[in-house]
Structures are given as structure tokens and as C-alpha cells.
Scaffold this motif. Sequence first.
Motif, short mmCIF file in Angstrom:
data_model
loop_
_atom_site.label_atom_id
_atom_site.label_comp_id
_atom_site.label_asym_id
_atom_site.label_seq_id
_atom_site.Cartn_x
_atom_site.Cartn_y
_atom_site.Cartn_z
N VAL A 191 5.13 33.43 37.43
CA VAL A 191 4.92 32.20 36.65
C VAL A 191 4.54 32.54 35.21
N ARG A 192 3.68 33.52 35.02
CA ARG A 192 3.28 33.91 33.66
C ARG A 192 4.49 34.44 32.87
N ALA A 193 5.34 35.22 33.55
CA ALA A 193 6.52 35.75 32.87
C ALA A 193 7.42 34.62 32.39
N VAL A 194 7.60 33.60 33.25
CA VAL A 194 8.44 32.47 32.88
C VAL A 194 7.81 31.67 31.75
N GLU A 195 6.52 31.37 31.87
CA GLU A 195 5.87 30.49 30.90
C GLU A 195 5.63 31.18 29.56
N LEU A 196 5.45 32.51 29.59
CA LEU A 196 5.20 33.24 28.34
C LEU A 196 6.48 33.79 27.73
N GLY A 197 7.59 33.67 28.48
CA GLY A 197 8.89 34.00 27.93
C GLY A 197 9.29 35.45 27.98
N GLY A 198 8.61 36.29 28.76
CA GLY A 198 9.03 37.68 28.83
C GLY A 198 8.07 38.54 29.63
N PHE A 199 8.57 39.72 30.01
CA PHE A 199 7.77 40.63 30.80
C PHE A 199 6.61 41.22 29.99
N SER A 200 6.85 41.48 28.71
CA SER A 200 5.80 42.10 27.89
C SER A 200 4.60 41.17 27.74
N ALA A 201 4.86 39.89 27.48
CA ALA A 201 3.77 38.93 27.34
C ALA A 201 3.04 38.75 28.67
N ALA A 202 3.80 38.70 29.77
CA ALA A 202 3.17 38.58 31.08
C ALA A 202 2.33 39.81 31.39
N ALA A 203 2.82 40.98 30.99
CA ALA A 203 2.08 42.21 31.24
C ALA A 203 0.74 42.18 30.51
N THR A 204 0.75 41.71 29.27
CA THR A 204 -0.51 41.62 28.51
C THR A 204 -1.47 40.65 29.18
N ALA A 205 -0.97 39.50 29.60
CA ALA A 205 -1.83 38.49 30.22
C ALA A 205 -2.39 38.97 31.56
N CYS A 206 -1.59 39.75 32.29
CA CYS A 206 -2.00 40.21 33.63
C CYS A 206 -2.62 41.61 33.61
N ARG A 207 -2.76 42.19 32.42
CA ARG A 207 -3.31 43.54 32.29
C ARG A 207 -2.49 44.55 33.09
N MET A 208 -1.17 44.48 32.90
CA MET A 208 -0.23 45.39 33.53
C MET A 208 0.66 45.97 32.43
N THR A 209 1.49 46.90 32.81
CA THR A 209 2.50 47.41 31.88
C THR A 209 3.78 46.59 32.07
N PRO A 210 4.61 46.50 31.02
CA PRO A 210 5.88 45.78 31.18
C PRO A 210 6.73 46.33 32.32
N SER A 211 6.74 47.64 32.49
CA SER A 211 7.55 48.22 33.57
C SER A 211 7.01 47.80 34.94
N ALA A 212 5.68 47.69 35.05
CA ALA A 212 5.09 47.27 36.32
C ALA A 212 5.46 45.83 36.63
N VAL A 213 5.49 44.98 35.59
CA VAL A 213 5.90 43.59 35.80
C VAL A 213 7.36 43.54 36.21
N SER A 214 8.21 44.30 35.56
CA SER A 214 9.64 44.32 35.89
C SER A 214 9.86 44.77 37.33
N LYS A 215 9.14 45.82 37.73
CA LYS A 215 9.29 46.32 39.11
C LYS A 215 8.78 45.29 40.12
N LEU A 216 7.70 44.58 39.79
CA LEU A 216 7.17 43.57 40.71
C LEU A 216 8.17 42.45 40.91
N ILE A 217 8.79 41.98 39.82
CA ILE A 217 9.79 40.91 39.94
C ILE A 217 10.99 41.40 40.74
N ALA A 218 11.38 42.64 40.52
CA ALA A 218 12.52 43.20 41.26
C ALA A 218 12.20 43.28 42.75
N ARG A 219 10.98 43.71 43.09
CA ARG A 219 10.60 43.76 44.51
C ARG A 219 10.57 42.36 45.12
N LEU A 220 10.10 41.40 44.35
CA LEU A 220 10.06 40.02 44.84
C LEU A 220 11.48 39.52 45.12
#
Length: 300
Positions: A16-45
Amino acid sequence: MSRQDINRAGEMDVFVRAVELGGFSAAATACRMTPSAVSKLIARLEARLGIRLINRSTRRLQLTPEGCAFYERSVSILADIAEAERYASAGEQAAGPIRINTSASFGNHVLAPLLSSFMALHPAVTLDISYTDKVVDLMEERADVAIRAGPLKNSSLIARKLGAARKFIVASPDYLRRHGEPKSIADLQQHCRIGFSYSRAIGGWPLLDQDDTVLVPVTPGIQVGDGEGMRHLALSGAGLARLAVFTVGADIAAGRLVSVLEDMNPGDLEEFYAVYIGQGGPLPARVRALLDFLAANVRL
């Protein structure tokens, strides 16, 4: 990874954060993750669901029709979780029902006079009060707080001391006119003594015998199940009773009851506690508010 190991709410939140913030990098900052970790999480989902949620062909995220449906449901589910947590904790506001178990004497003479002030401080709280002198199972009775007297046995309960009260042997003036006033331990054998119908931690009346405190066994002529019932029996002239000062103090001051054998009163104190079930987590705000209020305002 087993189904039990999947943090579905956590996945939804990142998505939801990735969608609302418009990208993996912004979601990573909000969730205290790395962009690659966010990308991998979405891919696993997406792999687990067997669908594509996001088209990655453009610089901005573009939801697929399935992604739109999953986004809307995720927002709704996350809102429900947040609401459930707010309801459970009531935030910092004391709100909701409190079930209290207490003796009739403590309830009538100590608790009741304080409740209007407590309710004025916490208008969103409701109270359900049960009177009994017997020790109850808080879990079985669904009680949040119980008021108990005397030594506490080791248990899963957590106790907060409220104070301690002196006890007096009392009788009505009418009873003493008819039967005389006891002057010694031996005299008690000639009097009707009112006792409790259930076992007590202290099974007799402690009295001073010269410089020693002795426990005088009491074979009651009348047995009763609660202290308030005992008080009314004493007021009616039925016999002698030994009760806490908060139960009979006003009666003694008004002359309705007379304290006897006071020169033999050892001045022992009966301790009172507010007890509650301790399960390691934070207390609900409503229970914490009651405990703090009682600790600050109970006067025995």
C-alpha cells in the motif's frame, strides 16, 4: 517459508505504501527498508498470489486490475486492524467496561463514595460491580480487578496495595445491656459471637493477654457470608462481631455500636489489595486508570 511464517499484514502495508507513495524507493524510506528489499517483497507477494500486481514498464508504478482490487482490499483490511488495535487499547483514554469484584463492606463503605469522582474523570468507562466476600477466580468471573484482604497467596495475580485497616470487636448498646460487657478473654465464652461462614486466613480473634498476642478461637453462634451482613447482625443486637474500622467506624462514632475489649486490641492491621491478572502485556487504559485512582484515593 510456511504459511504461519508469512506476515500478510506487513506485506500489505509495504504494498500500500509503495502504491500511495508512487515507488519502491519512497516506500523503502517510509518502511525503513532498502528499495531492493521492497522490490523482492512485492515479487514474493506476486509469486505467492500467482498474479501480477504492478506493471514495472514505466517509471511510475502502474497497478494491474488485480493489483487495484488487492490494493483496495488491503487498505480496508489495514484500517480494520488499526481500528481493532485502537478499540483494544482505547489509546490513552480510559474507555469501556470494567468488572470489579469486591466485598460488600469495602464496596459500600470505601468504593461507593469514590465512584462518582472516578466516573467524572473517566466518563467513557462503565462499571459492573459484583459483591462477595469469597475469593473468586478472576478469569472465570471475567473480573478485571478484585479487592482482597489479608495475606495473598502466590499466584498469577498482580497485587497493588491500597492500605491497611484496624479491626474492632463491637456490639450494640442493646446487646450489652442484655448480656453485659465482656472484660476478659474468658468472658467471651458467655457471649454470642458472629463469625464468617467460610474459612479465613486468620481463624480467630487476636487479643492481648498481658504482653503477648494470642489468637482466641471463635466458635460462632451465628455464621454469615459477608462483613456487611455481620455488621447488620451486630447492629440488630445479635452478638459480638470483629470488623474493620471502615465498616463500623461511623456506627461507633454515632453510638450505634460500642467497641469492647479495646484495652486488649493488639492494633493489628488487615491489608487490602487491588489484584488483577498479570499476563506480561500492558494493562488496558481503563483498568490502569482505576488502579491508579484507587491507589491515590482509598483511605482506610
